[in-house]
Design an enzyme around this catalytic site. Structure first.
Site, PDB file in Angstrom:
ATOM      1  CG  HIS A   1      -0.645  -5.873  12.110  1.00 40.21           C
ATOM      2  ND1 HIS A   1       0.285  -6.884  12.070  1.00 40.21           N
ATOM      3  CD2 HIS A   1      -1.690  -6.346  12.828  1.00 40.21           C
ATOM      4  CE1 HIS A   1      -0.177  -7.931  12.721  1.00 40.21           C
ATOM      5  NE2 HIS A   1      -1.371  -7.632  13.199  1.00 40.21           N
TER       6      HIS A   1
ATOM      7  CG  HIS B   1       0.466 -10.810  18.960  1.00 37.56           C
ATOM      8  ND1 HIS B   1       0.721 -12.164  18.913  1.00 37.56           N
ATOM      9  CD2 HIS B   1      -0.535 -10.592  18.078  1.00 37.56           C
ATOM     10  CE1 HIS B   1      -0.078 -12.735  18.029  1.00 37.56           C
ATOM     11  NE2 HIS B   1      -0.851 -11.803  17.505  1.00 37.56           N
TER      12      HIS B   1
HETATM   13  O1  G3P Z   1      -5.994  -6.895  13.842  1.00 37.31           O
HETATM   14  C1  G3P Z   1      -5.877  -7.946  13.046  1.00 37.31           C
HETATM   15  C2  G3P Z   1      -4.686  -8.752  13.328  1.00 37.31           C
HETATM   16  O2  G3P Z   1      -3.905  -8.058  14.228  1.00 37.31           O
HETATM   17  C3  G3P Z   1      -5.059 -10.059  13.874  1.00 37.31           C
HETATM   18  O3  G3P Z   1      -4.013 -10.914  13.978  1.00 37.31           O
HETATM   19  O4  G3P Z   1      -2.452 -12.182  15.327  1.00 37.31           O
HETATM   20  O5  G3P Z   1      -1.782 -10.020  14.412  1.00 37.31           O
HETATM   21  O6  G3P Z   1      -3.380 -10.115  16.294  1.00 37.31           O
HETATM   22  P1  G3P Z   1      -2.860 -10.786  15.071  1.00 37.31           P
HETATM   23 CA    CA Z   2      -3.646  -7.824  16.514  1.00 34.84          CA
END
Ligand code: G3P
Ligand code: CA
Length: 283
Positions: free
Chosen positions: A31, A73
């Site tokens: 992630h 992000h």
């Molecule tokens: O890809 C799933 C996850 O990344 C979604 O949440 O806020 O980390 O982009 P976020």
């Molecule tokens: Ca994400």
């Protein structure tokens, strides 16, 4: 057997389609890169994910004022860089001097904000990229163009929380897998009964659900309609175990190495248990 399948997974480059249809063990998605070990959404985090043998790496993309797709992000630069203001209000050249690593650890000082082109070039020979679209509709064709430039169409899954992005991408590139991310409605801790139909209406190939809101029945409901289920963002071993009981197809984790290790351990234990039961029943 499980050990062998893991070795097989590590030994060759999987296509995006293979990874999203794998059912025997959940695929682990690093992630924002391996973001517990390196600053999120940087080349350092992507390279770390590759070094750990990750099959898939996720990162978030936004468009600058002058139309360059970069990894970030948040809409605002404040949290993860030494800059101020919004990505969409800055030109690429302004972002190129910012430090996206120091906030995480001084050893990453000087780590830049990467462009999508740089991130795709850093994928290495084996990883599949999960590109999450964070900005408006105009970014989708630019993401498609970057995928073409790097000839990685078979090694990308497009992610988005917005149904419009998923529809737009599937309309333009039907062969490019798209994952529809779905958070429960605000104040709710589970998904409504029509959630599968909602996801199907986008044309998505699979869904990404909030692990805190899933149970076995919602996972099965999606899978029964041919939609694999990935869950975000899972780091605790107890949650990995719970997700495996529910039979999810993918786990998005900030800690891809320990999540992978936990999956391996649970799979080994379950194989040993069923072998013991088989032996017992043959007595
Ligand atoms: O890809 C799933 C996850 O990344 C979604 O949440 O806020 O980390 O982009 P976020
Ligand atoms: Ca994400």
């Amino acid at each position: 057997m499980i050990g062998l399948s893991f070795i097989a997974l590590m030994a060759h480059a999987s296509t995006a389609t293979e990874l999203i249809s794998r059912q025997a063990q959940p695929v682990v998605v690093a992630h924002r890169g391996a973001s517990s070990l390196a600053p999120e959404n940087t080349l350092a985090a992507i390279r770390k994910a590759a070094e750990l043998g990750s099959a898939m790496v996720e990162f978030d993309v936004r468009q600058t004022k002058d139309g360059v797709v970069v990894l970030m992000h948040d809409a605002n630069l404040r949290r993860t860089t030494n800059g101020k203001g919004r990505v969409k209000d800055a030109d690429r050249i302004e972002l190129s001097g910012l430090d996206a690593g120091h906030w995480f650890d001084a050893s990453f000082s000087g780590e830049p904000i990467p462009t999508l082109d740089e991130a795709l070039a850093a994928l290495g020979p084996k990883m599949v990229a999960a590109i999450e679209i964070k900005s408006g509709r105009t970014v989708v064709p630019r993401v498609h163009e970057a995928i073409d430039r790097h000839d990685v169409a078979g090694r990308v899954v497009l992610f988005s929380f917005r149904a419009t992005h998923v529809r737009q991408s599937k309309a333009a590139r039907p062969g490019l897998p798209a994952l529809f991310l779905i958070d429960p409605e605000q104040g709710q801790d589970s998904y409504p009964p029509d959630i599968v139909a909602q996801a199907q209406s986008t044309g998505a190939d699979l869904v990404g659900l909030n692990h805190q809101a899933v149970d076995a029945s919602v996972v099965k409901a999606f899978q029964a309609q041919g939609l694999p289920v990935f869950v975000y963002t899972v780091d605790a071993h107890s949650d990995v175990e719970r997700m495996m009981k529910f039979g999810v197809d993918g786990i998005i984790s900030n800690k891809p190495r320990s999540t992978r290790a936990r999956i391996e351990r649970i799979s080994r234990q379950s194989t040993q248990q069923s072998e013991a039961q088989n032996q017992e029943s043959r007595k």
